[in-house]
Design a protein around this motif. Sequence first.
Motif, short mmCIF file in Angstrom:
data_model
loop_
_atom_site.label_atom_id
_atom_site.label_comp_id
_atom_site.label_asym_id
_atom_site.label_seq_id
_atom_site.Cartn_x
_atom_site.Cartn_y
_atom_site.Cartn_z
N GLY A 1 64.75 32.07 73.76
CA GLY A 1 63.46 31.75 73.95
C GLY A 1 62.88 31.06 72.66
N GLY A 2 63.21 31.77 71.67
CA GLY A 2 62.63 31.42 70.19
C GLY A 2 63.06 30.03 69.92
N ARG A 3 64.42 29.81 70.06
CA ARG A 3 64.71 28.55 69.69
C ARG A 3 64.16 27.30 70.81
N ALA A 4 63.89 27.76 71.97
CA ALA A 4 63.34 26.69 72.83
C ALA A 4 61.91 26.47 72.14
N ILE A 5 61.17 27.58 71.79
CA ILE A 5 59.88 27.17 71.23
C ILE A 5 60.08 26.33 69.94
N TRP A 6 61.10 26.47 69.06
CA TRP A 6 61.21 25.81 67.81
C TRP A 6 61.61 24.30 68.38
N ALA A 7 62.50 24.04 69.28
CA ALA A 7 62.79 22.79 69.54
C ALA A 7 61.61 22.08 69.96
N TYR A 8 60.79 22.77 70.66
CA TYR A 8 59.45 22.20 71.33
C TYR A 8 58.54 21.76 70.07
N LEU A 9 58.63 22.68 69.18
CA LEU A 9 57.73 22.28 67.95
C LEU A 9 58.20 21.07 67.12
N VAL A 10 59.67 20.97 67.07
CA VAL A 10 60.01 20.18 66.15
C VAL A 10 59.99 18.48 67.02
N GLU A 11 59.85 18.75 68.26
CA GLU A 11 59.66 17.61 69.07
C GLU A 11 58.07 16.91 68.88
N ARG A 12 57.17 17.76 68.27
CA ARG A 12 55.87 17.51 68.20
C ARG A 12 55.60 16.38 66.81
#
Length: 404
Positions: free
Chosen positions: A104-115
Amino acid sequence: MLEPRVAELPAEVGERLRAERPALRDRVLGTMRAAMSGQGRSLTGGQGRGLTLGVETAVEAFVRAVAEPAHDPDGTREVFVELGRTEFREGHSVDALRSILTLGGRAIWAYLVERDLPPAVLYVLASALFGFIDALAGAAAEGYLDEQRRHARDWDTTRRRLITLLVQPDPPGAAAILAAADAARWRLPGSVAVVSVEGTDGEHLARRAGSGTIATVIDDATRLILPEPATPGRVAHLAAALAGQRAALGPAVALDQARLSYRLSRRALQLQRAGVLPSAALLPCDEHLVTLIHAWEPGLAGRLAGRWLAPLEALGAAEREVLAATLLAWLRAQGQVLAAAAALPAHPQTVRYRMRKIRRLFGAALDDPDARLALQLALTHRAAGTLAHGPGSLDDGRRGAATG
Protein backbone atom coordinates in the motif's frame (compact mmCIF):
# COMPACT_ATOMS: atom_id res chain seq x y z
CA MET A 1 4.63 14.69 13.13
CA LEU A 2 6.45 11.84 11.32
CA GLU A 3 8.77 14.07 9.28
CA PRO A 4 9.52 17.61 10.55
CA ARG A 5 10.37 18.86 7.04
CA VAL A 6 6.73 18.32 5.99
CA ALA A 7 5.95 21.63 7.70
CA GLU A 8 8.31 23.33 5.22
CA LEU A 9 6.47 22.07 2.11
CA PRO A 10 4.49 24.59 0.05
CA ALA A 11 0.81 24.73 1.10
CA GLU A 12 -0.32 23.82 -2.42
CA VAL A 13 1.22 20.33 -2.04
CA GLY A 14 -1.19 19.47 0.78
CA GLU A 15 -4.13 21.02 -1.04
CA ARG A 16 -3.34 19.06 -4.18
CA LEU A 17 -3.24 15.79 -2.26
CA ARG A 18 -6.55 16.62 -0.58
CA ALA A 19 -8.15 17.16 -3.97
CA GLU A 20 -6.84 13.82 -5.22
CA ARG A 21 -7.76 11.71 -2.17
CA PRO A 22 -10.50 9.66 -3.94
CA ALA A 23 -8.18 8.66 -6.77
CA LEU A 24 -5.37 7.91 -4.33
CA ARG A 25 -7.67 5.79 -2.17
CA ASP A 26 -8.89 3.82 -5.19
CA ARG A 27 -5.31 3.23 -6.30
CA VAL A 28 -4.32 1.85 -2.93
CA LEU A 29 -7.49 -0.27 -2.58
CA GLY A 30 -6.79 -1.83 -5.97
CA THR A 31 -3.29 -2.73 -4.88
CA MET A 32 -4.59 -4.14 -1.59
CA ARG A 33 -7.23 -6.20 -3.39
CA ALA A 34 -4.63 -7.77 -5.66
CA ALA A 35 -2.30 -8.51 -2.72
CA MET A 36 -5.06 -10.10 -0.65
CA SER A 37 -6.21 -12.17 -3.60
CA GLY A 38 -2.67 -13.47 -3.88
CA GLN A 39 -2.93 -14.55 -0.23
CA GLY A 40 -6.24 -16.32 -0.89
CA ARG A 41 -8.30 -13.58 0.76
CA SER A 42 -10.73 -10.93 -0.44
CA LEU A 43 -11.90 -7.52 0.71
CA THR A 44 -15.26 -8.98 1.71
CA GLY A 45 -15.87 -10.26 5.24
CA GLY A 46 -14.73 -8.85 8.56
CA GLN A 47 -11.02 -8.69 7.77
CA GLY A 48 -11.66 -7.22 4.30
CA ARG A 49 -13.91 -4.51 5.71
CA GLY A 50 -11.29 -3.79 8.34
CA LEU A 51 -8.55 -3.39 5.75
CA THR A 52 -10.79 -1.19 3.61
CA LEU A 53 -11.35 1.03 6.64
CA GLY A 54 -7.60 0.91 7.29
CA VAL A 55 -6.81 2.05 3.74
CA GLU A 56 -9.32 4.90 3.91
CA THR A 57 -8.07 5.93 7.35
CA ALA A 58 -4.40 5.72 6.35
CA VAL A 59 -4.85 7.71 3.13
CA GLU A 60 -6.88 10.34 4.97
CA ALA A 61 -4.34 10.53 7.79
CA PHE A 62 -1.34 10.78 5.46
CA VAL A 63 -2.91 13.48 3.33
CA ARG A 64 -3.94 15.38 6.43
CA ALA A 65 -0.45 15.04 7.91
CA VAL A 66 0.95 16.69 4.78
CA ALA A 67 -1.73 19.41 4.69
CA GLU A 68 -1.79 19.91 8.49
CA PRO A 69 1.64 18.89 9.89
CA ALA A 70 0.56 19.55 13.47
CA HIS A 71 -2.30 17.02 13.28
CA ASP A 72 -2.10 14.10 15.80
CA PRO A 73 -2.62 10.74 14.00
CA ASP A 74 -3.33 8.65 17.15
CA GLY A 75 -6.80 7.68 15.93
CA THR A 76 -5.24 6.13 12.85
CA ARG A 77 -2.90 4.11 15.00
CA GLU A 78 -5.78 2.57 16.96
CA VAL A 79 -7.43 1.43 13.72
CA PHE A 80 -4.27 -0.52 12.85
CA VAL A 81 -3.88 -1.92 16.36
CA GLU A 82 -7.36 -3.41 15.94
CA LEU A 83 -6.44 -4.67 12.46
CA GLY A 84 -3.53 -6.55 14.05
CA ARG A 85 -5.87 -8.11 16.61
CA THR A 86 -8.28 -9.18 13.87
CA GLU A 87 -5.42 -10.62 11.83
CA PHE A 88 -4.53 -12.93 14.72
CA ARG A 89 -8.14 -13.92 15.42
CA GLU A 90 -8.65 -14.91 11.78
CA GLY A 91 -5.54 -17.09 11.79
CA HIS A 92 -3.26 -14.98 9.57
CA SER A 93 0.34 -14.05 10.27
CA VAL A 94 1.39 -10.55 11.17
CA ASP A 95 3.90 -10.71 8.29
CA ALA A 96 1.03 -11.06 5.81
CA LEU A 97 -0.50 -7.81 7.04
CA ARG A 98 2.89 -6.11 7.05
CA SER A 99 3.48 -7.08 3.40
CA ILE A 100 0.08 -5.67 2.41
CA LEU A 101 0.87 -2.41 4.20
CA THR A 102 4.22 -2.20 2.44
CA LEU A 103 2.51 -2.69 -0.93
CA GLY A 104 0.00 0.00 0.00
CA GLY A 105 2.84 2.37 0.82
CA ARG A 106 4.48 1.65 -2.52
CA ALA A 107 1.18 2.33 -4.28
CA ILE A 108 0.95 5.75 -2.63
CA TRP A 109 4.57 6.45 -3.55
CA ALA A 110 4.02 5.47 -7.19
CA TYR A 111 0.99 7.75 -7.28
CA LEU A 112 3.01 10.65 -5.87
CA VAL A 113 5.82 10.11 -8.39
CA GLU A 114 3.29 10.28 -11.20
CA ARG A 115 2.20 13.76 -10.05
CA ASP A 116 5.39 15.35 -11.40
CA LEU A 117 6.22 16.94 -8.07
CA PRO A 118 9.62 18.61 -7.61
CA PRO A 119 12.36 16.22 -6.42
CA ALA A 120 12.85 18.17 -3.18
CA VAL A 121 9.15 17.73 -2.39
CA LEU A 122 9.27 14.03 -3.28
CA TYR A 123 12.24 13.44 -0.98
CA VAL A 124 10.34 14.88 1.99
CA LEU A 125 7.14 13.02 1.09
CA ALA A 126 9.07 9.74 0.74
CA SER A 127 10.56 10.13 4.21
CA ALA A 128 7.17 11.00 5.66
CA LEU A 129 5.32 8.23 3.81
CA PHE A 130 7.57 5.31 4.67
CA GLY A 131 7.95 6.46 8.26
CA PHE A 132 4.15 6.59 8.39
CA ILE A 133 3.84 3.06 6.95
CA ASP A 134 6.39 1.75 9.48
CA ALA A 135 4.38 3.31 12.31
CA LEU A 136 1.17 1.68 11.05
CA ALA A 137 2.90 -1.70 10.70
CA GLY A 138 4.22 -1.33 14.27
CA ALA A 139 0.71 -0.57 15.53
CA ALA A 140 -0.66 -3.64 13.72
CA ALA A 141 2.12 -5.81 15.20
CA GLU A 142 1.32 -4.47 18.68
CA GLY A 143 -2.35 -5.39 18.27
CA TYR A 144 -1.43 -8.81 16.91
CA LEU A 145 0.91 -9.58 19.82
CA ASP A 146 -1.58 -8.28 22.40
CA GLU A 147 -4.25 -10.60 21.01
CA GLN A 148 -1.78 -13.47 20.89
CA ARG A 149 -0.88 -12.96 24.56
CA ARG A 150 -4.54 -12.73 25.55
CA HIS A 151 -5.34 -15.96 23.72
CA ALA A 152 -2.32 -17.64 25.28
CA ARG A 153 -3.74 -16.83 28.70
CA ASP A 154 -7.15 -18.12 27.58
CA TRP A 155 -5.59 -21.32 26.22
CA ASP A 156 -3.80 -21.91 29.49
CA THR A 157 -7.06 -21.51 31.39
CA THR A 158 -9.11 -23.78 29.10
CA ARG A 159 -6.46 -26.47 28.92
CA ARG A 160 -5.90 -26.39 32.65
CA ARG A 161 -9.64 -26.86 33.13
CA LEU A 162 -9.65 -29.80 30.69
CA ILE A 163 -6.70 -31.51 32.38
CA THR A 164 -8.22 -30.92 35.80
CA LEU A 165 -11.47 -32.53 34.67
CA LEU A 166 -9.59 -35.56 33.33
CA VAL A 167 -7.57 -36.23 36.51
CA GLN A 168 -9.95 -35.18 39.28
CA PRO A 169 -11.28 -37.86 41.69
CA ASP A 170 -14.80 -37.88 40.24
CA PRO A 171 -14.50 -37.25 36.48
CA PRO A 172 -17.58 -35.60 34.97
CA GLY A 173 -19.66 -37.14 32.21
CA ALA A 174 -18.54 -37.46 28.61
CA ALA A 175 -20.52 -34.38 27.57
CA ALA A 176 -18.58 -32.14 30.00
CA ILE A 177 -15.25 -33.56 28.86
CA LEU A 178 -16.20 -33.05 25.21
CA ALA A 179 -17.23 -29.45 25.85
CA ALA A 180 -13.97 -28.73 27.68
CA ALA A 181 -11.96 -30.36 24.87
CA ASP A 182 -13.81 -28.28 22.26
CA ALA A 183 -13.06 -25.10 24.23
CA ALA A 184 -9.37 -26.09 24.34
CA ARG A 185 -9.41 -27.10 20.65
CA TRP A 186 -8.13 -30.54 21.62
CA ARG A 187 -9.25 -33.64 19.77
CA LEU A 188 -10.24 -36.33 22.26
CA PRO A 189 -7.95 -39.38 21.85
CA GLY A 190 -8.85 -42.98 22.61
CA SER A 191 -6.00 -43.34 25.10
CA VAL A 192 -3.67 -41.08 27.03
CA ALA A 193 -0.68 -41.18 29.33
CA VAL A 194 -0.08 -38.55 31.98
CA VAL A 195 3.52 -37.45 32.39
CA SER A 196 4.72 -35.61 35.49
CA VAL A 197 7.76 -33.42 34.82
CA GLU A 198 9.88 -31.47 37.25
CA GLY A 199 9.52 -27.74 36.59
CA THR A 200 6.68 -25.39 35.81
CA ASP A 201 7.18 -24.43 32.16
CA GLY A 202 4.18 -26.39 30.92
CA GLU A 203 3.56 -24.50 27.68
CA HIS A 204 7.17 -24.85 26.56
CA LEU A 205 7.24 -28.57 27.38
CA ALA A 206 3.98 -29.20 25.51
CA ARG A 207 5.38 -27.51 22.41
CA ARG A 208 8.52 -29.62 22.59
CA ALA A 209 6.50 -32.81 23.03
CA GLY A 210 4.20 -31.99 20.10
CA SER A 211 1.65 -34.54 18.79
CA GLY A 212 -1.27 -32.75 20.41
CA THR A 213 0.26 -32.87 23.89
CA ILE A 214 -1.30 -30.42 26.34
CA ALA A 215 0.05 -29.35 29.70
CA THR A 216 -0.61 -27.43 32.86
CA VAL A 217 1.03 -27.01 36.24
CA ILE A 218 -0.61 -28.84 39.14
CA ASP A 219 0.98 -28.45 42.55
CA ASP A 220 4.69 -27.98 41.91
CA ALA A 221 5.17 -29.85 38.65
CA THR A 222 4.07 -29.87 35.04
CA ARG A 223 1.49 -32.47 34.04
CA LEU A 224 1.48 -33.41 30.35
CA ILE A 225 -1.39 -35.26 28.72
CA LEU A 226 0.14 -37.33 25.93
CA PRO A 227 -2.50 -38.56 23.42
CA GLU A 228 -2.27 -42.02 21.87
CA PRO A 229 1.03 -42.92 23.60
CA ALA A 230 1.20 -46.28 21.79
CA THR A 231 1.77 -44.48 18.48
CA PRO A 232 5.18 -45.68 17.20
CA GLY A 233 7.95 -43.28 18.14
CA ARG A 234 5.78 -41.02 20.28
CA VAL A 235 7.25 -41.94 23.66
CA ALA A 236 10.79 -41.93 22.23
CA HIS A 237 10.22 -38.42 20.88
CA LEU A 238 8.89 -37.32 24.26
CA ALA A 239 11.92 -38.78 26.04
CA ALA A 240 14.21 -36.84 23.71
CA ALA A 241 12.19 -33.65 24.29
CA LEU A 242 12.50 -34.06 28.06
CA ALA A 243 16.20 -34.94 28.08
CA GLY A 244 17.89 -33.50 31.14
CA GLN A 245 14.65 -33.17 33.13
CA ARG A 246 13.37 -35.56 35.77
CA ALA A 247 10.04 -37.00 34.57
CA ALA A 248 7.72 -39.97 35.14
CA LEU A 249 5.54 -41.54 32.45
CA GLY A 250 2.21 -42.87 33.69
CA PRO A 251 0.71 -45.92 31.98
CA ALA A 252 -1.31 -45.65 28.78
CA VAL A 253 -4.97 -45.82 29.75
CA ALA A 254 -8.39 -45.11 28.29
CA LEU A 255 -9.35 -41.44 28.49
CA ASP A 256 -11.77 -42.04 31.38
CA GLN A 257 -8.92 -43.64 33.37
CA ALA A 258 -6.57 -40.66 33.07
CA ARG A 259 -6.61 -40.14 36.83
CA LEU A 260 -4.86 -43.49 37.40
CA SER A 261 -2.06 -42.53 35.02
CA TYR A 262 -1.82 -39.13 36.71
CA ARG A 263 -1.61 -40.59 40.22
CA LEU A 264 1.12 -43.07 39.29
CA SER A 265 3.24 -40.50 37.47
CA ARG A 266 2.78 -37.99 40.29
CA ARG A 267 3.93 -40.47 42.95
CA ALA A 268 6.80 -41.72 40.80
CA LEU A 269 8.12 -38.18 40.36
CA GLN A 270 7.97 -37.68 44.12
CA LEU A 271 9.99 -40.88 44.59
CA GLN A 272 12.48 -39.79 41.96
CA ARG A 273 13.02 -36.59 43.90
CA ALA A 274 13.51 -38.59 47.08
CA GLY A 275 16.10 -40.83 45.42
CA VAL A 276 13.93 -43.94 45.77
CA LEU A 277 13.40 -44.31 42.02
CA PRO A 278 16.05 -43.62 39.36
CA SER A 279 16.23 -40.06 38.07
CA ALA A 280 15.81 -41.12 34.46
CA ALA A 281 14.81 -38.50 31.93
CA LEU A 282 11.52 -40.35 31.43
CA LEU A 283 10.82 -43.08 33.98
CA PRO A 284 8.11 -45.59 32.88
CA CYS A 285 5.86 -46.20 35.89
CA ASP A 286 4.83 -49.64 34.60
CA GLU A 287 8.41 -50.83 35.10
CA HIS A 288 8.43 -49.83 38.77
CA LEU A 289 5.02 -50.90 40.04
CA VAL A 290 6.39 -52.95 42.95
CA THR A 291 8.31 -49.95 44.28
CA LEU A 292 5.24 -47.75 43.81
CA ILE A 293 3.09 -50.23 45.74
CA HIS A 294 5.65 -50.33 48.55
CA ALA A 295 5.86 -46.56 48.77
CA TRP A 296 2.26 -45.67 47.94
CA GLU A 297 1.21 -44.71 51.45
CA PRO A 298 4.09 -43.56 53.68
CA GLY A 299 4.17 -45.55 56.89
CA LEU A 300 2.10 -48.46 55.60
CA ALA A 301 5.04 -50.55 54.38
CA GLY A 302 6.87 -49.65 57.58
CA ARG A 303 3.90 -50.91 59.58
CA LEU A 304 3.95 -54.16 57.59
CA ALA A 305 7.68 -54.56 58.22
CA GLY A 306 7.33 -53.80 61.92
CA ARG A 307 4.63 -56.43 62.35
CA TRP A 308 6.14 -59.28 60.34
CA LEU A 309 9.79 -58.73 61.25
CA ALA A 310 9.17 -58.34 64.99
CA PRO A 311 10.89 -61.73 65.76
CA LEU A 312 14.20 -60.21 64.57
CA GLU A 313 14.06 -57.20 66.88
CA ALA A 314 15.35 -59.10 69.92
CA LEU A 315 18.63 -59.83 68.14
CA GLY A 316 21.73 -57.67 68.00
CA ALA A 317 22.01 -55.28 65.03
CA ALA A 318 24.67 -57.31 63.19
CA GLU A 319 22.88 -60.65 63.53
CA ARG A 320 19.55 -59.05 62.67
CA GLU A 321 20.92 -57.72 59.39
CA VAL A 322 22.57 -61.02 58.44
CA LEU A 323 19.44 -63.08 59.13
CA ALA A 324 17.19 -60.55 57.35
CA ALA A 325 19.37 -60.69 54.23
CA THR A 326 19.47 -64.50 54.36
CA LEU A 327 15.69 -64.82 54.75
CA LEU A 328 15.07 -62.41 51.85
CA ALA A 329 17.48 -64.34 49.59
CA TRP A 330 15.83 -67.65 50.61
CA LEU A 331 12.33 -66.30 49.90
CA ARG A 332 13.38 -64.92 46.52
CA ALA A 333 14.95 -68.33 45.71
CA GLN A 334 11.65 -70.00 46.67
CA GLY A 335 13.30 -71.94 49.46
CA GLN A 336 16.22 -73.21 47.39
CA VAL A 337 19.32 -73.10 49.58
CA LEU A 338 21.88 -73.30 46.79
CA ALA A 339 20.28 -70.43 44.86
CA ALA A 340 20.02 -68.35 48.04
CA ALA A 341 23.68 -69.02 48.88
CA ALA A 342 24.76 -67.90 45.38
CA ALA A 343 22.74 -64.70 45.68
CA LEU A 344 24.14 -63.66 49.07
CA PRO A 345 26.93 -64.95 48.46
CA ALA A 346 27.57 -67.46 51.23
CA HIS A 347 28.38 -71.15 51.67
CA PRO A 348 25.26 -73.37 51.42
CA GLN A 349 26.00 -74.85 54.82
CA THR A 350 26.08 -71.33 56.28
CA VAL A 351 22.68 -70.60 54.79
CA ARG A 352 21.27 -73.86 56.23
CA TYR A 353 22.64 -72.92 59.67
CA ARG A 354 21.09 -69.45 59.49
CA MET A 355 17.76 -70.84 58.26
CA ARG A 356 17.56 -73.11 61.30
CA LYS A 357 17.80 -69.99 63.48
CA ILE A 358 15.22 -68.21 61.33
CA ARG A 359 12.80 -71.16 61.61
CA ARG A 360 13.03 -71.00 65.38
CA LEU A 361 12.08 -67.30 65.18
CA PHE A 362 9.30 -67.48 62.56
CA GLY A 363 8.03 -71.02 62.91
CA ALA A 364 5.12 -72.10 60.68
CA ALA A 365 4.99 -68.72 58.92
CA LEU A 366 7.77 -69.92 56.63
CA ASP A 367 5.47 -72.61 55.27
CA ASP A 368 2.42 -70.35 54.73
CA PRO A 369 2.33 -68.81 51.19
CA ASP A 370 0.54 -65.65 52.36
CA ALA A 371 2.92 -65.20 55.29
CA ARG A 372 5.92 -65.71 52.98
CA LEU A 373 4.58 -63.04 50.64
CA ALA A 374 4.14 -60.63 53.55
CA LEU A 375 7.64 -61.40 54.81
CA GLN A 376 9.19 -60.81 51.38
CA LEU A 377 7.38 -57.47 51.06
CA ALA A 378 8.48 -56.47 54.56
CA LEU A 379 12.10 -57.47 53.95
CA THR A 380 12.18 -55.74 50.56
CA HIS A 381 10.92 -52.58 52.22
CA ARG A 382 13.49 -52.90 54.97
CA ALA A 383 16.28 -53.41 52.42
CA ALA A 384 15.25 -50.27 50.55
CA GLY A 385 15.37 -48.35 53.81
CA THR A 386 14.11 -44.96 52.60
CA LEU A 387 10.73 -46.05 51.27
CA ALA A 388 8.99 -45.50 54.58
CA HIS A 389 9.86 -41.81 54.38
CA GLY A 390 8.83 -41.03 50.77
CA PRO A 391 7.19 -37.59 50.32
CA GLY A 392 3.43 -37.25 50.20
CA SER A 393 0.81 -39.87 49.45
CA LEU A 394 -1.71 -40.57 46.78
CA ASP A 395 -4.85 -41.93 48.37
CA ASP A 396 -8.22 -42.41 46.78
CA GLY A 397 -9.70 -39.76 49.06
CA ARG A 398 -11.47 -36.71 47.75
CA ARG A 399 -8.71 -34.10 47.69
CA GLY A 400 -9.39 -32.67 44.23
CA ALA A 401 -7.35 -33.00 41.08
CA ALA A 402 -4.50 -30.83 42.30
CA THR A 403 -3.46 -33.15 45.11
CA GLY A 404 -5.39 -36.43 44.93
